[in-house]
Scaffold this motif. Structure first.
Motif, PDB file in Angstrom:
ATOM      1  N   ASP A  27       0.832  -1.217   0.000  1.00 30.47           N
ATOM      2  CA  ASP A  27       0.000   0.000   0.000  1.00 30.47           C
ATOM      3  C   ASP A  27       0.861   1.258   0.000  1.00 30.47           C
ATOM      4  O   ASP A  27       0.571   2.229  -0.709  1.00 30.47           O
ATOM      5  CB  ASP A  27      -0.929   0.014   1.222  1.00 30.47           C
ATOM      6  N   GLU A  52       0.890   4.125  -2.888  1.00 32.22           N
ATOM      7  CA  GLU A  52       0.634   5.540  -2.569  1.00 32.22           C
ATOM      8  C   GLU A  52       1.772   6.428  -3.077  1.00 32.22           C
ATOM      9  O   GLU A  52       1.538   7.506  -3.615  1.00 32.22           O
ATOM     10  CB  GLU A  52       0.442   5.724  -1.059  1.00 32.22           C
ATOM     11  N   LYS A  89       1.534   6.763  -6.795  1.00 29.90           N
ATOM     12  CA  LYS A  89       0.406   7.618  -7.132  1.00 29.90           C
ATOM     13  C   LYS A  89       0.758   9.093  -6.907  1.00 29.90           C
ATOM     14  O   LYS A  89       0.479   9.943  -7.750  1.00 29.90           O
ATOM     15  CB  LYS A  89      -0.793   7.227  -6.254  1.00 29.90           C
ATOM     16  N   GLU A  90       1.408   9.365  -5.786  1.00 30.05           N
ATOM     17  CA  GLU A  90       1.822  10.735  -5.474  1.00 30.05           C
ATOM     18  C   GLU A  90       2.838  11.244  -6.491  1.00 30.05           C
ATOM     19  O   GLU A  90       2.765  12.384  -6.944  1.00 30.05           O
ATOM     20  CB  GLU A  90       2.421  10.769  -4.061  1.00 30.05           C
TER      21      GLU A  90
END
Length: 157
Positions: free
Chosen positions: A142, A146, A149-150
């Motif tokens: 996860d 993240e 994605k950032e």
């Protein structure tokens, strides 16, 4: 063209093995198959999700490996779930047998692929993960997702 011939072509992958086990050692093993099974594997009709590996009488077998029957094979098709023999050197078999005698170790199939026209299987010596280890793996996955994605959002503008 010669480079393309030597490349391994992945047929089936067992992602769940990396989630359920710490893979400590990997081996490449050949498979003893019949003609229609090879044709079916070349078409990508193979699954190792529920498969497991056993050592019997100094030989290694994979059970529950599903090879879908070849559609044009009629009477030559074999049972899709029959045990299949894995080809390993005797020293590797002895080493694996000694390791799985220890508590918590097992042999898991990792992937099936074609190498130089031959069907090969990568097997791993795995130690079972506890529940908290699995939670840790999920948390890391996860966190990585993240971060990606950032990074993607930051580079869009």
């Amino acid at each position: 063209m010669a480079e393309q011939k030597n490349a391994n072509r992945l047929i089936s992958n067992n992602k769940k093995a990396y989630f359920d086990y710490f893979i400590e050692d990997k081996y490449e093993a050949g498979l003893v198959l019949h003609g229609t099974e090879v044709k079916s594997i070349r078409m990508g009709k193979c699954s190792i999700k529920e498969a497991y590996i056993q050592i019997q009488n100094g030989e290694v077998f994979i059970n529950n490996m599903n090879i879908t029957p070849y559609e044009k094979g009629n009477i030559f098709n074999k049972d899709p779930l029959r045990p299949k023999k894995l080809l390993l050197h005797q020293s590797e078999i002895n080493k694996l047998a000694g390791q799985i005698a220890q508590k918590g170790y097992t042999i898991v199939p990792l992937q099936v692929y074609l190498s130089k026209g031959r069907v090969k299987m990568e097997i791993g010596l795995g130690r079972g993960k506890k529940l908290y280890d699995k939670r840790d793996s999920i948390a890391k996955k996860d966190q990585k997702r993240e971060a990606e994605k950032e990074f993607k959002v930051r580079n869009l503008y």
